[in-house]
Design an enzyme around this catalytic site. Sequence first.
Site, PDB file in Angstrom:
ATOM      1  N   SER A   1      52.975 -32.685  -8.414  1.00 37.94           N
ATOM      2  CA  SER A   1      53.297 -32.657  -9.842  1.00 37.94           C
ATOM      3  C   SER A   1      52.040 -32.356 -10.652  1.00 37.94           C
ATOM      4  O   SER A   1      50.910 -32.544 -10.170  1.00 37.94           O
ATOM      5  CB  SER A   1      53.854 -34.044 -10.217  1.00 37.94           C
ATOM      6  OG  SER A   1      54.097 -34.152 -11.591  1.00 37.94           O
TER       7      SER A   1
ATOM      8  N   SER B   1      39.661 -39.549 -16.575  1.00 38.33           N
ATOM      9  CA  SER B   1      40.406 -39.309 -17.814  1.00 38.33           C
ATOM     10  C   SER B   1      39.431 -39.486 -18.975  1.00 38.33           C
ATOM     11  O   SER B   1      38.365 -40.095 -18.801  1.00 38.33           O
ATOM     12  CB  SER B   1      41.518 -40.361 -17.935  1.00 38.33           C
ATOM     13  OG  SER B   1      42.052 -40.381 -19.240  1.00 38.33           O
TER      14      SER B   1
ATOM     15  N   TYR C   1      45.107 -48.885 -17.121  1.00 37.65           N
ATOM     16  CA  TYR C   1      44.816 -47.479 -16.801  1.00 37.65           C
ATOM     17  C   TYR C   1      43.363 -47.149 -17.167  1.00 37.65           C
ATOM     18  O   TYR C   1      42.618 -46.594 -16.355  1.00 37.65           O
ATOM     19  CB  TYR C   1      45.793 -46.586 -17.574  1.00 37.65           C
ATOM     20  CG  TYR C   1      45.617 -45.106 -17.333  1.00 37.65           C
ATOM     21  CD1 TYR C   1      45.916 -44.535 -16.097  1.00 37.65           C
ATOM     22  CD2 TYR C   1      45.157 -44.270 -18.347  1.00 37.65           C
ATOM     23  CE1 TYR C   1      45.762 -43.173 -15.878  1.00 37.65           C
ATOM     24  CE2 TYR C   1      45.010 -42.902 -18.136  1.00 37.65           C
ATOM     25  CZ  TYR C   1      45.313 -42.357 -16.909  1.00 37.65           C
ATOM     26  OH  TYR C   1      45.166 -41.002 -16.703  1.00 37.65           O
TER      27      TYR C   1
ATOM     28  N   LYS D   1      40.122 -46.207 -14.657  1.00 34.32           N
ATOM     29  CA  LYS D   1      39.298 -44.998 -14.781  1.00 34.32           C
ATOM     30  C   LYS D   1      37.828 -45.368 -15.039  1.00 34.32           C
ATOM     31  O   LYS D   1      36.926 -44.725 -14.512  1.00 34.32           O
ATOM     32  CB  LYS D   1      39.841 -44.092 -15.901  1.00 34.32           C
ATOM     33  CG  LYS D   1      41.268 -43.578 -15.655  1.00 34.32           C
ATOM     34  CD  LYS D   1      41.409 -42.747 -14.391  1.00 34.32           C
ATOM     35  CE  LYS D   1      42.771 -42.084 -14.265  1.00 34.32           C
ATOM     36  NZ  LYS D   1      42.953 -41.321 -13.025  1.00 34.32           N
TER      37      LYS D   1
ATOM     38  N   THR E   1      51.820 -32.554 -18.450  1.00 34.33           N
ATOM     39  CA  THR E   1      52.369 -32.908 -17.137  1.00 34.33           C
ATOM     40  C   THR E   1      53.406 -34.003 -17.371  1.00 34.33           C
ATOM     41  O   THR E   1      53.609 -34.448 -18.500  1.00 34.33           O
ATOM     42  CB  THR E   1      51.277 -33.482 -16.204  1.00 34.33           C
ATOM     43  OG1 THR E   1      50.924 -34.784 -16.677  1.00 34.33           O
ATOM     44  CG2 THR E   1      50.052 -32.599 -16.132  1.00 34.33           C
TER      45      THR E   1
HETATM   46  N1  NAP Z   1      48.161 -35.420 -17.722  1.00 29.61           N
HETATM   47  C1  NAP Z   1      47.200 -35.977 -18.440  1.00 29.61           C
HETATM   48  O1  NAP Z   1      47.230 -35.905 -19.690  1.00 29.61           O
HETATM   49  C2  NAP Z   1      46.070 -36.679 -17.770  1.00 29.61           C
HETATM   50  C3  NAP Z   1      45.001 -37.082 -18.580  1.00 29.61           C
HETATM   51  C4  NAP Z   1      43.938 -37.746 -17.996  1.00 29.61           C
HETATM   52  C5  NAP Z   1      43.915 -37.970 -16.637  1.00 29.61           C
HETATM   53  N2  NAP Z   1      44.950 -37.565 -15.853  1.00 29.61           N
HETATM   54  C6  NAP Z   1      44.887 -37.858 -14.413  1.00 29.61           C
HETATM   55  O2  NAP Z   1      45.258 -36.740 -13.654  1.00 29.61           O
HETATM   56  C7  NAP Z   1      45.816 -37.170 -12.409  1.00 29.61           C
HETATM   57  C8  NAP Z   1      47.126 -36.443 -12.173  1.00 29.61           C
HETATM   58  O3  NAP Z   1      48.055 -36.800 -13.189  1.00 29.61           O
HETATM   59  P1  NAP Z   1      49.178 -35.806 -13.737  1.00 29.61           P
HETATM   60  O4  NAP Z   1      48.973 -35.679 -15.170  1.00 29.61           O
HETATM   61  O5  NAP Z   1      49.259 -34.620 -12.896  1.00 29.61           O
HETATM   62  O6  NAP Z   1      50.455 -36.760 -13.556  1.00 29.61           O
HETATM   63  P2  NAP Z   1      51.828 -36.557 -12.768  1.00 29.61           P
HETATM   64  O7  NAP Z   1      52.432 -35.261 -13.126  1.00 29.61           O
HETATM   65  O8  NAP Z   1      52.606 -37.797 -12.985  1.00 29.61           O
HETATM   66  O9  NAP Z   1      51.347 -36.485 -11.241  1.00 29.61           O
HETATM   67  C9  NAP Z   1      50.859 -37.610 -10.573  1.00 29.61           C
HETATM   68  C10 NAP Z   1      50.708 -37.285  -9.106  1.00 29.61           C
HETATM   69  O10 NAP Z   1      50.221 -38.448  -8.429  1.00 29.61           O
HETATM   70  C11 NAP Z   1      51.040 -38.724  -7.308  1.00 29.61           C
HETATM   71  N3  NAP Z   1      51.078 -40.150  -7.029  1.00 29.61           N
HETATM   72  C12 NAP Z   1      51.401 -41.160  -7.853  1.00 29.61           C
HETATM   73  N4  NAP Z   1      51.369 -42.336  -7.215  1.00 29.61           N
HETATM   74  C13 NAP Z   1      51.009 -42.052  -5.934  1.00 29.61           C
HETATM   75  C14 NAP Z   1      50.798 -42.837  -4.775  1.00 29.61           C
HETATM   76  N5  NAP Z   1      50.980 -44.182  -4.777  1.00 29.61           N
HETATM   77  N6  NAP Z   1      50.438 -42.222  -3.627  1.00 29.61           N
HETATM   78  C15 NAP Z   1      50.270 -40.876  -3.594  1.00 29.61           C
HETATM   79  N7  NAP Z   1      50.459 -40.078  -4.660  1.00 29.61           N
HETATM   80  C16 NAP Z   1      50.820 -40.668  -5.811  1.00 29.61           C
HETATM   81  C17 NAP Z   1      52.417 -38.183  -7.691  1.00 29.61           C
HETATM   82  O11 NAP Z   1      53.152 -37.799  -6.532  1.00 29.61           O
HETATM   83  P3  NAP Z   1      54.368 -38.611  -5.867  1.00 29.61           P
HETATM   84  O12 NAP Z   1      55.171 -39.228  -6.964  1.00 29.61           O
HETATM   85  O13 NAP Z   1      55.100 -37.543  -5.099  1.00 29.61           O
HETATM   86  O14 NAP Z   1      53.713 -39.602  -4.974  1.00 29.61           O
HETATM   87  C18 NAP Z   1      52.049 -36.938  -8.472  1.00 29.61           C
HETATM   88  O15 NAP Z   1      51.850 -35.854  -7.585  1.00 29.61           O
HETATM   89  C19 NAP Z   1      45.960 -38.694 -12.508  1.00 29.61           C
HETATM   90  O16 NAP Z   1      44.902 -39.320 -11.847  1.00 29.61           O
HETATM   91  C20 NAP Z   1      45.855 -38.961 -14.004  1.00 29.61           C
HETATM   92  O17 NAP Z   1      45.358 -40.225 -14.290  1.00 29.61           O
HETATM   93  C21 NAP Z   1      46.027 -36.916 -16.394  1.00 29.61           C
END
Ligand code: NAP
Length: 265
Positions: free
Chosen positions: A16, A142, A155, A159, A190
């Site tokens: 994702s 983040s 959260y 981080k 996302t």
């Molecule tokens: N989007 C933003 O605005 C944003 C901002 C700052 C930081 N981030 C960071 O970017 C990273 C990715 O987030 P995203 O935005 O891409 O969110 P997302 O679309 O919700 O994707 C999260 C991913 O993490 C996996 N995941 C969650 N729990 C897991 C577990 N217990 N074991 C293995 N995989 C797990 C999910 O896969 P499954 O459900 O298939 O396990 C999914 O592939 C995260 O670390 C998040 O904190 C995102």
Amino acid sequence: MSYFKQKVIWITGATSGIGEALAKELANYKPVLILSARRTIILQEVAEECTKKGADCLVVPLDVSDASQITEAANTIYEQHPHIDILINNAGISQRSYAKDTALEVDRKIMEVNFFGNIALTKVVLPKMLQQNAGQIVVMSSVVGHFGFKSRSAYAASKHALHGFYETLYIENQHNNLKVNIICPGRIQTNISVHSLQQDGKEHGKMDPYQAKGMPADVFAKRALKAIERNKRVANIGNWDIWMIYCKRYVPWLFYLITKRIKDK
Ligand SMILES: NC(=O)c1ccc[n+]([C@@H]2O[C@H](COP(=O)([O-])OP(=O)(O)OC[C@H]3O[C@@H](n4cnc5c(N)ncnc54)[C@H](OP(=O)(O)O)[C@@H]3O)[C@@H](O)[C@H]2O)c1
């Protein structure tokens, strides 16, 4: 970016958002991609798309909050590939609840996935990287790795903890060839808000309006890969929200005025 060509790259959270976008962008450079997350079928779909672009893919389903699965996953990978060049430690979950309301088990779950799961992965690849005197660990932090924010207590804590761990890891290994990069995304489009945990541990289940207006994940992925190639120690990537980092650092009174007015949950 021939830098990534034929490199063995392990990406977590590849089903994702950011992880998926990174995998698809990386696939253009024909690396070996090891794709991990919990949902096997979606991993296979992502792998299929990446394979079409020329990547050599291995799907290794994994729950990062389960230490035994991490060891097993690493063994599976090392059976097929003698080394891992880059670990992109990206899997994570966010939060949508105030500190006062959030059950301690929910705080623990967020720390378990975002911090302990993350460092456990690093610990399984680190010995070989150090032995080979080569390796790169990329950590998806983040902007809230730099400051606190409403509804993100655990959260933001997870981080901030990553920053402490990985800065130390880098300092301890400055004489080795270990590269450590902390990437701090702003709001990226996302499903992170959909998958975020509420006070009772249930999924938030909603796309937040600000999230929907964030930087597109494919744009973010291109910028993140540049930062990885350039071995940036800390890379802050996003839209206007990145300026909150500098606002907190240089004009803290304004930062606290803005955060007081934010109603976002
Ligand atoms: N989007 C933003 O605005 C944003 C901002 C700052 C930081 N981030 C960071 O970017 C990273 C990715 O987030 P995203 O935005 O891409 O969110 P997302 O679309 O919700 O994707 C999260 C991913 O993490 C996996 N995941 C969650 N729990 C897991 C577990 N217990 N074991 C293995 N995989 C797990 C999910 O896969 P499954 O459900 O298939 O396990 C999914 O592939 C995260 O670390 C998040 O904190 C995102």
